[in-house]
Design a protein around this motif. Structure first.
Motif, PDB file in Angstrom:
ATOM      1  N   ILE B   4      -8.487  -3.691  -8.025  1.00 53.86           N
ATOM      2  CA  ILE B   4      -7.858  -2.731  -8.941  1.00 53.86           C
ATOM      3  C   ILE B   4      -6.355  -2.686  -8.693  1.00 53.86           C
ATOM      4  O   ILE B   4      -5.909  -2.510  -7.560  1.00 53.86           O
ATOM      5  CB  ILE B   4      -8.423  -1.305  -8.761  1.00 53.86           C
ATOM      6  N   GLU B   6      -2.737  -0.794 -10.126  1.00 62.28           N
ATOM      7  CA  GLU B   6      -2.160   0.264 -10.942  1.00 62.28           C
ATOM      8  C   GLU B   6      -0.885  -0.271 -11.573  1.00 62.28           C
ATOM      9  O   GLU B   6      -0.144  -1.033 -10.939  1.00 62.28           O
ATOM     10  CB  GLU B   6      -1.860   1.486 -10.059  1.00 62.28           C
ATOM     11  N   VAL B  52      -4.783   1.645 -14.898  1.00 63.67           N
ATOM     12  CA  VAL B  52      -5.447   0.904 -13.821  1.00 63.67           C
ATOM     13  C   VAL B  52      -6.386  -0.130 -14.430  1.00 63.67           C
ATOM     14  O   VAL B  52      -6.886   0.055 -15.547  1.00 63.67           O
ATOM     15  CB  VAL B  52      -6.286   1.817 -12.882  1.00 63.67           C
ATOM     16  N   VAL B  96      -4.192  -1.053  -5.540  1.00 66.61           N
ATOM     17  CA  VAL B  96      -5.011   0.151  -5.341  1.00 66.61           C
ATOM     18  C   VAL B  96      -6.257  -0.163  -4.530  1.00 66.61           C
ATOM     19  O   VAL B  96      -6.602   0.555  -3.605  1.00 66.61           O
ATOM     20  CB  VAL B  96      -5.414   0.781  -6.693  1.00 66.61           C
ATOM     21  N   PRO B 269      -3.313   8.010  -3.380  1.00 66.77           N
ATOM     22  CA  PRO B 269      -4.446   7.237  -2.874  1.00 66.77           C
ATOM     23  C   PRO B 269      -5.130   8.075  -1.787  1.00 66.77           C
ATOM     24  O   PRO B 269      -4.448   8.710  -0.982  1.00 66.77           O
ATOM     25  CB  PRO B 269      -3.795   5.998  -2.254  1.00 66.77           C
ATOM     26  N   VAL B 270      -6.442   8.077  -1.771  1.00 60.81           N
ATOM     27  CA  VAL B 270      -7.165   8.945  -0.837  1.00 60.81           C
ATOM     28  C   VAL B 270      -6.931   8.528   0.615  1.00 60.81           C
ATOM     29  O   VAL B 270      -7.002   9.357   1.527  1.00 60.81           O
ATOM     30  CB  VAL B 270      -8.666   9.010  -1.204  1.00 60.81           C
TER      31      VAL B 270
END
Lengths: 298, 298
Positions: B4, B6, B52, B96, B269-270
């Motif tokens: 992925i 972005e 994305v 990502v 981003p987590v």
């Protein structure tokens, strides 16, 4: 976004590799389901699988695995250190993504019903699926084990949730239910005195007045000569990791002991970590669902 | 697992709704790409999209958007407060999931090359894609803006990375490149003295001796009557959030000021949050890739 359920079946077979291999193969037989991990313990004579998939796929995989385990495992010939009552012993369903605990409860009931109807294996609903408070706890449900079940089932309060008041002759009886994700979390103390770890564990665990969703005991790490508070966080939304961590820090102070580290054993949902960052960084008005980039991915 | 990327294209159009609508439609025209968000600013006369998708889909969407913007936007008639040099002004590509910055650099070069070959719009590579150190910074690259570019391109050191030494008559010239995810992060102070926020900002930002991947200024939050350190974290792996947060806490102490809260603006981003949990909980030997459940999902 796709709904994802985690499924962690426990089978009463940890020695015969050919049977374990067949179960692994079956666990991979549903296209929308992934087997993430599996481990077998010979002294326990038990295997635990970790699987994820969409709800329908997980339900199908659970049924297929239960059918195969019932054909290959005979509890009358099973011996091991770990308590057990069925060939497929415990089937927990855990919400991971876009799924609620309530949906997992429905899923667990549908699976239990199909297993009874098609395989004639009875079951108790446990944890969040429990139909009475005393059935929430697995240890209470399984008490008596395979050998004691025929008698237990005749007691007024121990009719199975699915099935008649008798076990399947070889496959026994199962516990099936939904539960929140469990995080195995340990905190290492700067002391070799296990009494301190035990004393701290007692203050934080729900069963002795501590945090409701926290189970804890003190253990010694012999190879490092340090005491550890070994914890199961059974609902990290209800009792977050940071709250238990800070409680341990505060309790340890009275012994002049510091926390020297912690560890997460195995898998954790990432939100359990993000919740800690939100606390320590004092983030205001954080919207986890909207502000985490990954939550928007396909 | 799916790769992925972005993509956050900036277009020099924030007023004509019909053109913005066409760009939105085009942004949604590639099946494997999602438009997460878009916003237009009339005084800046500029729109920013957040998208994305998989690398190939993002490359195709970038090309289509550049083509459409080139047809609909004429920089000779563009006025706004925000600096700009092209109809499609800036095309940043951000890794990502399962993608490296290096792969995004390759992606940016492929997109820039196709845009030059098929649309005859020249470009500079910037940020991680830059071919010289002075092209890393967007402001340096864009200095002179659309009107000053014909002259700038004739200077020895300012030949475009793709294209000849002249702009496209109406679409100008673009900045295209890969960069790490940016987190807009603000820390609120228990003071209404902006001089303290400015002094702290100076100590933490890379440009004045602070953390390399941190940009910061002091601002006043008029409605709350508090001063804030407003930060762009341009590489959270290089300079983690907790390190900047703790540095601010330490600097604020000399003024007798506390941190009263912080905020993340927009998406993060987590992993940037998980890294903070790992620090504050003192987690030993944490393997983010293996131990985060979500990393194993399909």
């Amino acid at each position: 976004m796709a709904k994802i359920v985690e499924f962690i079946p426990n089978f009463s077979e940890g020695r015969r590799q050919d049977v374990i291999d067949l179960l692994v193969k079956e666990a991979r037989s549903v296209p929308s389901v992934m087997l993430l991990d599996y481990s077998s313990d010979t002294s326990h004579n038990r295997s635990v699988f970790t699987m994820v998939g969409d709800p329908a796929g997980i339900a199908e995989a659970a049924f297929r695995l239960c059918k195969l385990a019932g054909e290959k495992i005979d509890l009358r010939e099973h011996h091991g250190e770990h308590p057990r009552m069925g060939a497929s012993d415990v089937f927990p369903f855990v919400p991971v993504k876009e799924v609620s605990v309530a949906e997992c409860v429905e899923l667990s009931k549908a699976v239990a019903e199909r297993i009874w109807k098609e395989l004639h294996i009875p079951s108790f609903l446990y944890e969040s699926s429990a139909t009475r408070p005393e059935r929430t706890n697995l240890a209470t449900v399984r008490n008596g084990q395979f050998e004691g079940m025929p008698e237990k089932l005749l007691k007024e309060e121990w009719a199975p949730d699915y099935g008649e008041r008798k076990i399947h002759p070889s496959a026994g009886i199962m516990a099936i239910g939904a539960r929140p994700p469990l995080i195995a979390y340990n905190v290492n103390l700067g002391t070799s005195d296990i009494r301190i770890a035990n004393a701290i564990a007692k203050t934080i665990r729900g069963s002795s007045g501590g945090y409701q969703y926290c189970k804890a005991i003190g253990v010694m790490l012999a190879e490092r000569n340090i005491a550890q508070v070994s914890i199961n966080m059974v609902n990290f939304e209800g009792t977050p990791l940071y709250r238990v961590f800070e409680a341990i820090r505060a309790e340890a102070k009275r012994w002049g002991v510091t926390i020297i580290g912690s560890e997460i054993v195995g898998l954790t949902p990432v939100k359990a970590l993000a919740d800690c960052a939100e606390y320590y960084l004092q983030i205001e008005n954080f919207d986890y669902k909207k502000q985490v980039l990954e939550n928007h991915l396909l």
